[in-house]
Design an enzyme around this catalytic site. Structure first.
Site, PDB file in Angstrom:
ATOM      1  N   PHE A   1       0.859  -1.183   0.000  1.00 16.59           N
ATOM      2  CA  PHE A   1       0.000   0.000   0.000  1.00 16.59           C
ATOM      3  C   PHE A   1       0.894   1.230   0.000  1.00 16.59           C
ATOM      4  O   PHE A   1       1.767   1.369   0.849  1.00 16.59           O
ATOM      5  CB  PHE A   1      -0.934   0.032   1.220  1.00 16.59           C
TER       6      PHE A   1
ATOM      7  N   ASP B   1       9.262   2.450   1.720  1.00 17.92           N
ATOM      8  CA  ASP B   1       8.107   3.202   2.195  1.00 17.92           C
ATOM      9  C   ASP B   1       7.931   2.869   3.672  1.00 17.92           C
ATOM     10  O   ASP B   1       7.419   1.812   4.028  1.00 17.92           O
ATOM     11  CB  ASP B   1       6.872   2.806   1.367  1.00 17.92           C
TER      12      ASP B   1
ATOM     13  N   LYS C   1       2.759   9.714   8.486  1.00 25.20           N
ATOM     14  CA  LYS C   1       2.002   9.322   9.674  1.00 25.20           C
ATOM     15  C   LYS C   1       2.516   9.890  11.011  1.00 25.20           C
ATOM     16  O   LYS C   1       2.116  10.960  11.404  1.00 25.20           O
ATOM     17  CB  LYS C   1       1.854   7.805   9.707  1.00 25.20           C
TER      18      LYS C   1
HETATM   19  C1  PLP Z   1      -0.739   5.256   5.170  1.00 27.42           C
HETATM   20  C2  PLP Z   1       0.264   4.822   4.186  1.00 27.42           C
HETATM   21  C3  PLP Z   1       0.520   5.566   3.019  1.00 27.42           C
HETATM   22  C4  PLP Z   1      -0.308   6.752   2.619  1.00 27.42           C
HETATM   23  O1  PLP Z   1      -0.192   7.804   3.498  1.00 27.42           O
HETATM   24  P1  PLP Z   1      -1.230   9.036   3.399  1.00 27.42           P
HETATM   25  O2  PLP Z   1      -0.704   9.997   4.403  1.00 27.42           O
HETATM   26  O3  PLP Z   1      -2.583   8.489   3.714  1.00 27.42           O
HETATM   27  O4  PLP Z   1      -1.151   9.552   2.019  1.00 27.42           O
HETATM   28  C5  PLP Z   1       1.559   5.165   2.208  1.00 27.42           C
HETATM   29  N1  PLP Z   1       2.293   4.076   2.503  1.00 27.42           N
HETATM   30  C6  PLP Z   1       2.063   3.328   3.597  1.00 27.42           C
HETATM   31  C7  PLP Z   1       2.936   2.166   3.874  1.00 27.42           C
HETATM   32  C8  PLP Z   1       1.032   3.665   4.468  1.00 27.42           C
HETATM   33  O5  PLP Z   1       0.784   2.907   5.533  1.00 27.42           O
END
Ligand code: PLP
Length: 398
Positions: free
Chosen positions: A139, A224, A253
């Site tokens: 994701f 990520d 986050k």
């Molecule tokens: C939450 C998340 C995102 C997206 O972050 P947003 O601030 O909602 O755009 C991207 N990568 C990972 C692994 C995430 O958990």
């Protein structure tokens, strides 16, 4: 009618219906606890999906925000911003990185990373090398670029044509990644631990093999760490567990302890790639958010939060394992630090609702994995309370 139900009815009229929301109307938070507008209290083991790593309204973050709010909220990135510089210094002195691009979310951080890898590859290897390999069940966000990168077909449905240039391979399978490589591949982007995909840990040695493959073909490696960075796995960054450094790391986050932020961290040798005019963000790294970021990062590093995360992570895991032994429909417990998943042979959605009704907030990913993301400051007593609620809900399925 309760105050909650009035708000819920009003929200149904004008708020975009993009989320299937639970019947909780939030009012106040402190530490691991959240209160709704009717005064009901919840133990928050979701923590804003790994945003509230320091708990709700951590005093150091609140006080930094209050002080900064009274002095300067926003100024353009046309000018220099001391709080942003301090946050970048802290991030670089505690990671592999040398340079930071600030933005406002995880998706934006990944967009910055993807622009960087494309431009680097184009300059060094020409226009035909632009593909990025990502993992199935990954994701990476909800923008057009990041749904293209995400290895789940469902997020793209109805939004085609998406951004070209992505290939998906099973997470943990180095052979599949090698086979997916071709003359167009320029980078690999992975979560070092998959969050939304069901709390999936990489097999031992996998990230090292990916690093070697990237080096062999001059491909950039992007981690990520939007969900698993900022202490969540018990080290400041998840890559430190495996000792494998990426070329680019994305954060968001929990980075500012609650307020919205994103960051793409990279090395000096790529400084020119994201040179003047190549990328930007109006709000990215503004004084208010950066001040919160400095306070949050210092708290993570100075207040024993990482140690607590490791110790409490072991404890939650032990308690979840006990439940696994008692309930045959619990098939596996996995995770690292305080990102934990409990895989079930039954659907998890109803269990999540029942936990909420009893005052415990968790969520469920990929249908059957209960995910636990408590604040990293969680105590043993709070864990005992949460496990008691979970146990009483699981009882009903025996
Ligand atoms: C939450 C998340 C995102 C997206 O972050 P947003 O601030 O909602 O755009 C991207 N990568 C990972 C692994 C995430 O958990």
């Amino acid at each position: 009618m309760s105050v909650s139900s009035e708000w819920i009815a009003r929200g149904e009229i004008h708020i975009a219906a993009t989320y299937a929301r639970f019947p909780l109307v939030a009012q106040r938070g402190e530490g691991c606890r959240l209160w709704d507008v009717d005064g009901k209290s919840y133990l928050d083991f979701l923590a804003g999906v790994a945003v509230n790593n320091l708990g709700h309204c951590h005093p150091r973050v609140v006080s930094a925000l209050q002080k900064q709010a009274a002095e300067l909220l926003h100024v353009s990135n046309f000018y220099h911003i001391p709080q942003q510089i301090e946050l970048a210094e802290l991030l670089c002195s505690n990671s592999f990185g040398d340079r930071v691009f600030f933005c406002n979310s995880g998706a934006e951080a990944n967009e910055a990373a993807m622009k960087l890898v494309r431009k680097y590859s184009q300059q060094v290897h020409g226009k035909e090398r632009f593909e990025v390999i990502t993992a199935l069940a990954s994701f990476h966000g909800r923008t057009l670029g990041t749904i293209s990168a995400t290895g789940q077909d469902k997020v793209r449905v109805g939004f085609e044509p998406v951004v070209p240039g992505f290939r998906y391979v099973p997470f943990g399978d180095i052979g599949a990644m090698r086979a997916a490589l071709n003359e167009h591949t320029c980078a690999v982007m992975l979560e070092p631990v998959q969050g939304e995909g069901g709390v999936n840990l990489p097999p031992e040695g996998y990230l090292r093999d990916v690093r070697a493959l990237c080096d062999e073909h001059d491909m950039l490696l992007v981690f990520d760490e939007v969900q698993v960075g900022c202490g969540r796995t018990g080290t400041l960054f998840a890559y430190q567990h495996d000792g494998v450094e990426p070329d680019i790391m994305t954060l968001a986050k929990a980075l500012a302890g609650g307020p919205p932020i994103g960051a793409a961290i990279f090395r000096e040798k790529h400084a020119e790639i994201l040179g003047p005019g190549s990328h930007g963000s109006t709000f990215g790294g503004n004084p208010l958010i950066s001040a919160a970021g400095v306070a949050a990062l210092k708290t993570l590093l100075e207040d024993g939060v990482l140690e607590n995360c490791r110790a409490m992570g072991d404890y939650v895991r032990k308690r979840l394992e006990e439940l696994r032994e008692r309930y045959s429909f619990v098939t596996e417990v996995r995770g690292r630090g305080l990102i934990l998943g409990m895989e079930l042979s039954i659907e998890g959605a109803e269990i999540v609702k029942k936990c909420l009704a009893k005052g415990l907030l968790i969520n469920c990913t990929v249908g059957k994995v209960l995910r636990f993301l408590p604040p990293l400051i969680v105590t043993k007593d709070e864990i005992d309370e949460a496990m008691g609620i979970l146990d009483s809900v699981l009882q009903e399925y025996k």
